[in-house]
Motif scaffolding. Structure first.
Motif, PDB file in Angstrom:
ATOM      1  N   THR A  59     -45.082  -0.087 -30.524  1.00 52.32           N
ATOM      2  CA  THR A  59     -45.088  -0.810 -31.876  1.00 52.32           C
ATOM      3  C   THR A  59     -46.206  -0.478 -32.572  1.00 52.32           C
ATOM      4  OG1 THR A  59     -45.653  -3.093 -32.842  1.00 52.32           O
ATOM      5  CG2 THR A  59     -47.076  -2.587 -30.710  1.00 52.32           C
ATOM      6  N   ALA A  60     -45.971  -0.387 -34.270  1.00 59.50           N
ATOM      7  CA  ALA A  60     -46.854   0.251 -34.914  1.00 59.50           C
ATOM      8  C   ALA A  60     -46.943  -0.469 -36.066  1.00 59.50           C
ATOM      9  CB  ALA A  60     -46.761   1.576 -35.150  1.00 59.50           C
ATOM     10  N   SER A  61     -47.730  -0.564 -37.244  1.00 58.98           N
ATOM     11  CA  SER A  61     -47.612  -1.157 -38.471  1.00 58.98           C
ATOM     12  C   SER A  61     -46.455  -0.469 -39.365  1.00 58.98           C
ATOM     13  CB  SER A  61     -48.600  -0.911 -39.186  1.00 58.98           C
ATOM     14  OG  SER A  61     -49.016   0.281 -39.555  1.00 58.98           O
ATOM     15  N   ASP A  62     -45.910  -1.229 -40.178  1.00 66.50           N
ATOM     16  CA  ASP A  62     -44.839  -0.714 -41.108  1.00 66.50           C
ATOM     17  C   ASP A  62     -45.038   0.643 -41.695  1.00 66.50           C
ATOM     18  OD1 ASP A  62     -43.460  -3.227 -40.689  1.00 66.50           O
ATOM     19  OD2 ASP A  62     -44.073  -3.986 -42.629  1.00 66.50           O
ATOM     20  N   ILE A  63     -46.097   0.642 -42.250  1.00 63.83           N
ATOM     21  CA  ILE A  63     -46.618   2.202 -42.730  1.00 63.83           C
ATOM     22  C   ILE A  63     -46.540   3.186 -41.741  1.00 63.83           C
ATOM     23  CG2 ILE A  63     -48.497   3.570 -43.669  1.00 63.83           C
ATOM     24  CD1 ILE A  63     -47.104   1.924 -45.875  1.00 63.83           C
ATOM     25  N   VAL A  64     -47.086   2.912 -40.623  1.00 61.54           N
ATOM     26  CA  VAL A  64     -47.088   4.109 -39.422  1.00 61.54           C
ATOM     27  C   VAL A  64     -45.694   4.267 -39.137  1.00 61.54           C
ATOM     28  CG1 VAL A  64     -48.028   4.608 -37.250  1.00 61.54           C
ATOM     29  CG2 VAL A  64     -49.641   3.639 -38.881  1.00 61.54           C
ATOM     30  N   SER A  65     -44.767   3.018 -38.742  1.00 59.50           N
ATOM     31  CA  SER A  65     -43.460   3.159 -37.935  1.00 59.50           C
ATOM     32  C   SER A  65     -42.633   3.913 -39.091  1.00 59.50           C
ATOM     33  CB  SER A  65     -43.123   1.718 -38.142  1.00 59.50           C
ATOM     34  OG  SER A  65     -43.920   1.055 -37.061  1.00 59.50           O
ATOM     35  N   THR A  66     -42.987   3.801 -40.516  1.00 62.43           N
ATOM     36  CA  THR A  66     -42.090   4.285 -41.506  1.00 62.43           C
ATOM     37  C   THR A  66     -42.465   5.676 -41.830  1.00 62.43           C
ATOM     38  OG1 THR A  66     -41.834   2.174 -42.279  1.00 62.43           O
ATOM     39  CG2 THR A  66     -41.042   3.783 -43.770  1.00 62.43           C
ATOM     40  N   TYR A  67     -43.652   5.936 -41.923  1.00 61.68           N
ATOM     41  CA  TYR A  67     -44.024   7.522 -42.651  1.00 61.68           C
ATOM     42  C   TYR A  67     -44.713   8.323 -41.579  1.00 61.68           C
ATOM     43  CZ  TYR A  67     -42.781   4.705 -46.854  1.00 61.68           C
ATOM     44  OH  TYR A  67     -42.159   4.323 -47.808  1.00 61.68           O
ATOM     45  N   VAL A  68     -45.245   7.717 -40.425  1.00 62.45           N
ATOM     46  CA  VAL A  68     -46.119   8.509 -39.561  1.00 62.45           C
ATOM     47  C   VAL A  68     -45.135   8.878 -38.366  1.00 62.45           C
ATOM     48  CG1 VAL A  68     -48.092   8.805 -38.193  1.00 62.45           C
ATOM     49  CG2 VAL A  68     -48.313   7.754 -40.402  1.00 62.45           C
ATOM     50  N   LEU A  69     -44.677   7.705 -37.785  1.00 66.00           N
ATOM     51  CA  LEU A  69     -44.200   8.076 -36.410  1.00 66.00           C
ATOM     52  C   LEU A  69     -42.581   8.895 -36.317  1.00 66.00           C
ATOM     53  CD1 LEU A  69     -45.122   4.807 -34.448  1.00 66.00           C
ATOM     54  CD2 LEU A  69     -46.211   7.101 -34.491  1.00 66.00           C
ATOM     55  N   PRO A  70     -41.717   8.419 -37.254  1.00 70.63           N
ATOM     56  CA  PRO A  70     -40.589   9.315 -37.277  1.00 70.63           C
ATOM     57  C   PRO A  70     -40.444  10.581 -36.893  1.00 70.63           C
ATOM     58  CG  PRO A  70     -40.353   7.483 -38.761  1.00 70.63           C
ATOM     59  CD  PRO A  70     -41.841   7.767 -38.475  1.00 70.63           C
ATOM     60  N   PRO A  71     -41.169  11.404 -37.540  1.00 68.75           N
ATOM     61  CA  PRO A  71     -41.272  13.052 -37.211  1.00 68.75           C
ATOM     62  C   PRO A  71     -41.691  13.082 -35.630  1.00 68.75           C
ATOM     63  CG  PRO A  71     -42.502  12.679 -38.943  1.00 68.75           C
ATOM     64  CD  PRO A  71     -42.060  11.368 -38.750  1.00 68.75           C
TER      65      PRO A  71
END
Lengths: 303, 303
Positions: free
Chosen positions: A96-108
DNA sequence: TAATTGTAATTCAAATTTGAATTGAGGGAT
DNA sequence: ATCCCTCAATTCAAATTTGAATTACAATTA
């Protein structure tokens, strides 16, 4: 008394309707209703008052709901221990992560994990509420505050530098503020119900109020998209702005406290090979990201 | 994770064999074995070592058996509370009834209840509005109309015979009407906003109107006291008139429809021992009252 | 060695449980 | 006043679960 029925009882008690509780438990509404009926029959008392607005606890139901929660706590502990002692590296894992991290940090990073560990399935749960790791809402949490829960182990992995940003289109129309006084006369983008930004400004000695912000949203991704679309001036992480063309930093001398990035997991899960592997992987890759200061590129995950 | 399977796990862990645990749980050995298999599958680890001598806990099984016992402790507490609140007749109970019934019928019965069931506290709510049993305004309602609400269980307990009465003092001054025509020339006591009496007379084919009544009150107790004080002629229950010295029945050939006496309670409360006990007690004592016809004494509650 | 006992696993027909669809009913919005 | 939405309850065919009987197996006993 069938313990499964107590499980059903608790779900209905906490969600208020049969349908909501049923979908949470992964069963159908008629089935759940029958389980509740069976429990009431076996206890010999009415636990709920059925109305058209849902299932309301009776006095008797109210008196046992805490004990049912106690049962759940024990059940959670079992699930936690089981997950911890599962030695197989393969399987699924919930992050689980915040929206921002989930969207822009974690995917790669998750993409890279999929290459490094093809047998691990990842479930990503974007959520701005602090998920309860004790209840195993997630195995690993990426958080912007230091986790304080007991039995939760956490390590600080990076810091996310923040700045004030606006799009060139906006600045071309409205000009660029040269000081705080001018800044407050601009169209500012803020949050609606969340106090994240307002509290942050208070920490800085600025008496911010909700109505100072001309545009408001609680969705962090939408917030960032508003800035990019030139809807006004807002706060954003440097790494986001660096990767977005046309974004300009405002008042760069104003330093905004950086947000820490914490990785958290339950102590019982330390012993799980799989979770340990993912924790290490996330730590390695997130700490390597240039989140602190502005840089031309932020996608530095090597494959 | 299915809690029922944890229940099965604990039984097997403590009894050592599937067969023994199965008979203890009231299920068959194959079924129990399948539940254990399912639990192991869902936790992803082996809890037992199956041998020809029975089921021996693995290390993983051993590590969660205490948590399972914790669940059982909570479950036992629930069962205990359920048994307690179903059996216990102690606690408080709210009874609502009309003014007249609250004032002149229930007090001796509630006094007798206090002797028979000292642990039950009674709250008496005199009210002429039909209280909402669904909303738990009261646990038991005594009503003079048949309750039609859904989810309400009701039983007819008695009938309250009504007659036309006046005090001797009044009759000495104004004489006694010998027929309906004379009756309407007397000082009649009626209700103000309530249509109880007017509607009752309409049912009899008498076109009554509010201004026929020289004295009006909506308070039923005051209404009765007005009759006793000789303020005029009015309608009263036989049992009230029988107990009041100096009252005389007028036009005894005119029969007035008796009012039914209903006991009502919410369906969900059926299971409460306490409410059931009070319901039965009220039914027993109210049905024993000689409400239908005039008799010299009406206080027949035995202690 | 052979029979006996006690165990978990397997089989398969029967009983039970399940859930998609429907019904019915109350509350809120228009 | 009307419609609409959301509840819980009901229905009934289909899927699942159940358990009596049986099998398989090993340890114990005769």
């Amino acid at each position: 008394m069938d313990w499964q029925q107590v499980q059903c009882f608790l779900a209905v008690a906490e969600r208020g309707t049969l349908a909501a509780a049923a979908s949470h438990l992964g069963m159908s509404q008629p089935t759940l209703g029958r389980h509740i009926n069976a429990l009431e029959a076996s206890l010999g008392l009415a636990l709920f008052i059925r109305s058209r607005k849902g299932m309301a606890l009776t006095e008797a139901g109210l008196s046992i709901v805490d004990d049912a929660r106690g049962m759940r706590d024990e059940a959670d502990r079992i699930a936690l221990k089981a997950a911890g002692s599962a030695q197989s590296v393969s399987g699924s894992i919930r992050i689980t992560a915040s929206d921002i991290v989930s969207t822009y940090v974690l995917p790669p990073i998750i993409a890279a994990l999929g290459i490094a560990e093809p047998d691990i399935e990842v479930e990503l749960v974007p959520s701005n509420t602090l998920e309860n790791l004790l209840r195993r809402d997630a195995d690993i949490a990426v958080r912007m505050v230091r986790p304080m829960q007991n039995d939760v182990i956490a390590r600080k992995t990076n810091e996310m530098g923040m700045g004030i940003y606006a799009h060139e289109h906006y600045l071309a129309r409205r000009g660029e503020p040269a000081n705080m006084e001018e800044f407050f006369r601009h169209r500012l983008i803020g949050m609606d119900r969340s106090n994240l930004i307002i509290d942050g400004m208070h920490d800085f000695g600025i008496a911010a109020e909700r109505n100072m912000f001309s545009v408001r949203t609680d969705d962090q991704v939408a917030y960032w998209e508003l800035i990019k679309a030139g809807a006004g001036i807002g706060f954003a992480a440097h790494f986001l702005a660096n990767g977005a063309p046309g974004l300009r930093r405002i008042l760069p001398d104003i330093t905004i406290r950086a947000l820490p990035v914490w990785l958290a997991s339950h102590r019982e899960l330390r012993t799980s090979q799989r979770i340990r592997r993912v924790m290490d992987f996330l730590h390695e890759h997130i700490s390597a990201l240039p989140l602190k200061q502005g840089m031309p590129e932020h996608d530095t995950v090597e494959h």
